[in-house]
Design a protein around this motif. Structure first.
Motif, PDB file in Angstrom:
ATOM      1  N   MET B   1       0.897  -1.185   0.050  1.00 44.38           N
ATOM      2  CA  MET B   1      -0.018   0.029  -0.016  1.00 44.38           C
ATOM      3  C   MET B   1       0.788   1.144  -0.074  1.00 44.38           C
ATOM      4  SD  MET B   1      -2.117   1.443   2.844  1.00 44.38           S
ATOM      5  CE  MET B   1      -1.163   3.035   2.699  1.00 44.38           C
ATOM      6  N   ASP B   2       2.168   1.227   0.482  1.00 45.05           N
ATOM      7  CA  ASP B   2       3.027   2.209   0.450  1.00 45.05           C
ATOM      8  C   ASP B   2       3.325   2.766  -0.776  1.00 45.05           C
ATOM      9  OD1 ASP B   2       3.866   4.136   2.737  1.00 45.05           O
ATOM     10  OD2 ASP B   2       5.752   3.501   2.019  1.00 45.05           O
ATOM     11  N   VAL B   3       2.724   3.841  -1.312  1.00 44.33           N
ATOM     12  CA  VAL B   3       3.305   4.427  -2.490  1.00 44.33           C
ATOM     13  C   VAL B   3       3.590   5.879  -1.970  1.00 44.33           C
ATOM     14  CG1 VAL B   3       2.143   3.298  -4.372  1.00 44.33           C
ATOM     15  CG2 VAL B   3       0.471   4.567  -2.739  1.00 44.33           C
ATOM     16  N   SER B   5       4.145  10.073  -2.775  1.00 42.13           N
ATOM     17  CA  SER B   5       3.824  11.019  -3.298  1.00 42.13           C
ATOM     18  C   SER B   5       4.131  11.197  -4.713  1.00 42.13           C
ATOM     19  CB  SER B   5       3.861  12.339  -2.709  1.00 42.13           C
ATOM     20  OG  SER B   5       3.828  12.314  -1.226  1.00 42.13           O
ATOM     21  N   ILE B   8       2.184   8.876  -6.914  1.00 38.87           N
ATOM     22  CA  ILE B   8       1.084   9.021  -7.165  1.00 38.87           C
ATOM     23  C   ILE B   8       0.700  10.560  -8.330  1.00 38.87           C
ATOM     24  CG2 ILE B   8      -0.949  10.446  -5.912  1.00 38.87           C
ATOM     25  CD1 ILE B   8      -0.158   9.133  -3.399  1.00 38.87           C
ATOM     26  N   SER B   9       1.796  11.211  -8.182  1.00 39.33           N
ATOM     27  CA  SER B   9       1.658  12.259  -9.160  1.00 39.33           C
ATOM     28  C   SER B   9       2.268  11.776 -10.600  1.00 39.33           C
ATOM     29  CB  SER B   9       2.682  13.282  -8.531  1.00 39.33           C
ATOM     30  OG  SER B   9       2.180  14.090  -7.379  1.00 39.33           O
ATOM     31  N   SER B  11       1.453   8.808 -11.488  1.00 39.64           N
ATOM     32  CA  SER B  11       0.430   8.217 -12.164  1.00 39.64           C
ATOM     33  C   SER B  11      -0.574   9.270 -12.841  1.00 39.64           C
ATOM     34  CB  SER B  11      -0.329   7.332 -11.213  1.00 39.64           C
ATOM     35  OG  SER B  11      -1.059   8.013 -10.279  1.00 39.64           O
ATOM     36  N   GLY B  12      -0.648  10.211 -12.274  1.00 41.52           N
ATOM     37  CA  GLY B  12      -1.670  11.149 -12.778  1.00 41.52           C
ATOM     38  C   GLY B  12      -1.078  11.800 -14.185  1.00 41.52           C
ATOM     39  N   LEU B  61     -10.783   6.909 -16.794  1.00 38.33           N
ATOM     40  CA  LEU B  61      -9.957   6.864 -15.590  1.00 38.33           C
ATOM     41  C   LEU B  61     -10.511   6.429 -14.259  1.00 38.33           C
ATOM     42  CD1 LEU B  61      -8.888  10.587 -15.894  1.00 38.33           C
ATOM     43  CD2 LEU B  61      -7.524   8.649 -16.782  1.00 38.33           C
ATOM     44  N   ALA B  62      -9.701   5.789 -13.618  1.00 36.09           N
ATOM     45  CA  ALA B  62     -10.025   5.021 -12.561  1.00 36.09           C
ATOM     46  C   ALA B  62      -9.093   5.098 -11.306  1.00 36.09           C
ATOM     47  CB  ALA B  62     -10.553   3.607 -12.596  1.00 36.09           C
ATOM     48  N   ALA B  63      -9.433   5.215 -10.059  1.00 35.77           N
ATOM     49  CA  ALA B  63      -8.487   5.471  -8.985  1.00 35.77           C
ATOM     50  C   ALA B  63      -7.668   4.002  -8.901  1.00 35.77           C
ATOM     51  CB  ALA B  63      -9.182   5.613  -7.559  1.00 35.77           C
ATOM     52  N   GLY B  67      -6.993   3.063  -3.598  1.00 39.99           N
ATOM     53  CA  GLY B  67      -7.310   4.314  -3.698  1.00 39.99           C
ATOM     54  C   GLY B  67      -6.330   5.550  -3.745  1.00 39.99           C
ATOM     55  N   PHE B  68      -4.964   4.806  -4.115  1.00 39.85           N
ATOM     56  CA  PHE B  68      -4.094   6.030  -4.434  1.00 39.85           C
ATOM     57  C   PHE B  68      -3.583   5.742  -5.780  1.00 39.85           C
ATOM     58  CE2 PHE B  68      -3.491   5.195   0.311  1.00 39.85           C
ATOM     59  CZ  PHE B  68      -3.393   6.652   0.674  1.00 39.85           C
ATOM     60  N   GLY B  69      -3.223   7.261  -6.231  1.00 34.46           N
ATOM     61  CA  GLY B  69      -2.747   7.370  -7.660  1.00 34.46           C
ATOM     62  C   GLY B  69      -3.821   7.049  -8.622  1.00 34.46           C
ATOM     63  N   VAL B  70      -3.600   7.201  -9.725  1.00 36.25           N
ATOM     64  CA  VAL B  70      -4.507   6.677 -10.977  1.00 36.25           C
ATOM     65  C   VAL B  70      -4.140   5.274 -11.580  1.00 36.25           C
ATOM     66  CG1 VAL B  70      -5.665   7.630 -13.066  1.00 36.25           C
ATOM     67  CG2 VAL B  70      -4.842   9.543 -11.387  1.00 36.25           C
TER      68      VAL B  70
END
Lengths: 137, 149
Positions: B1-3, B5, B8-9, B11-12, B61-63, B67-70
């Motif tokens: 689960m540990d991603v 920041s 995350i950015s 993946s966006g 698009l989906a989370a 729930g982290f990132g795209v």
């Protein structure tokens, strides 16, 4: 509880702030990444809980005669995220991320992080000066 | 689960860039009237080729996990109706030999340039927003690293 030199004064408080703001940035970055994801709801780190726990811990530190900060009360907090308190309007695609709110939050959080880190660095500098038996210029 | 920041950015940004690529593809194929042909048997025993135009593609698009990132975005076809034009002289028009009611019609892609332009601006802004999140993260990391100095 005795604690080391690193458990006194503002050092543990600043450390908690640096850690919390780093965790909060993750939530904000996630909101920004998912700004157009259908059905996504904005998340945030538990700011209110953190403030309350920090205030309690600081008060306990002041009340104790040796001035040691209890880190345990804060350790569990940044690990979880909750629904953001302040969000944009819920759009037709079920997404409530407001880019302006997130940007504002991100800048504020980043500044707090940088400030805490700078103060922390300064505190360590003071300790180093004390160890070196030199007087600050 | 540990991603982080940064992941995350990233993946966006990946999601927004894919959107950009799909928009570019849609605009490039705005007038493409044949991406594949369907050969059909005619009533008199011969064959007639019916051309299928390009269909607008869109990114879904989906989370991401936890729930982290795209999540890695999916590209799907837009099912909205095609633009039809009567032009029997066009090489991709539905041939009269096919016996279809719409013989002589050319089907154009369901791409609307204005829609694509609006999407492009949105994708570009969202990309920039992710980029500034990365910049902020970099500044924060640098500040943390200065504790060591």
């Amino acid at each position: 509880m005795t604690g080391t030199i690193f458990d006194r004064d503002s050092l543990p408080v600043l450390e908690a702030l640096v850690r919390f703001t780093a965790a909060r940035h993750k939530a904000i970055a996630n909101n920004i990444a998912n700004v157009e994801t259908p059905g996504y709801r904005a998340i945030d780190a538990p700011v209110a809980d953190f403030k309350r726990a920090l205030a309690r811990a600081i008060q306990a530190q002041r009340d104790s005669r040796i001035g040691v900060f209890d880190r345990k009360a804060l350790d569990a907090l940044p690990a979880r995220y909750e629904a953001a308190r302040e969000t944009g309007i819920l759009k037709a695609n079920g997404n409530d991320v407001d880019l302006e709110i997130e940007m504002g939050r991100m800048v504020q959080n980043g500044m707090l992080h940088n400030l805490s880190a700078a103060l922390l660095a300064h505190q360590f500098g003071l300790l180093r000066e004390a160890i070196g038996e030199r007087v600050l210029s | 689960m540990d991603v982080s920041s940064m992941d995350i950015s990233a993946s966006g940004m990946r999601a927004q860039r894919l959107r950009m690529e799909v928009i570019a593809r849609n605009l490039a194929h705005m007038e493409t009237t044949s991406v594949r042909t369907e050969v059909r048997e005619t009533a008199d025993g011969g064959t007639a080729a019916v051309h299928q135009p390009y269909r607008r593609q869109r990114v879904v698009l989906a989370a991401g996990p936890g729930g982290f990132g795209v999540a890695v975005p999916r590209v799907v076809e837009d099912g909205s109706p095609l633009r039809a034009e009567h032009d029997p002289g066009h090489p991709h028009a539905v041939p009269a030999a096919s016996g279809r009611e719409d013989a002589g019609t050319v089907y154009y892609p369901n791409v609307h340039p204005i829609e694509e332009m609006v999407d492009m601006v949105a994708a570009s802004r969202a990309y920039e927003a992710n980029l500034s999140a990365v910049e902020a993260f970099k500044a924060m990391s640098a500040a943390s690293l200065r504790i060591l100095a």
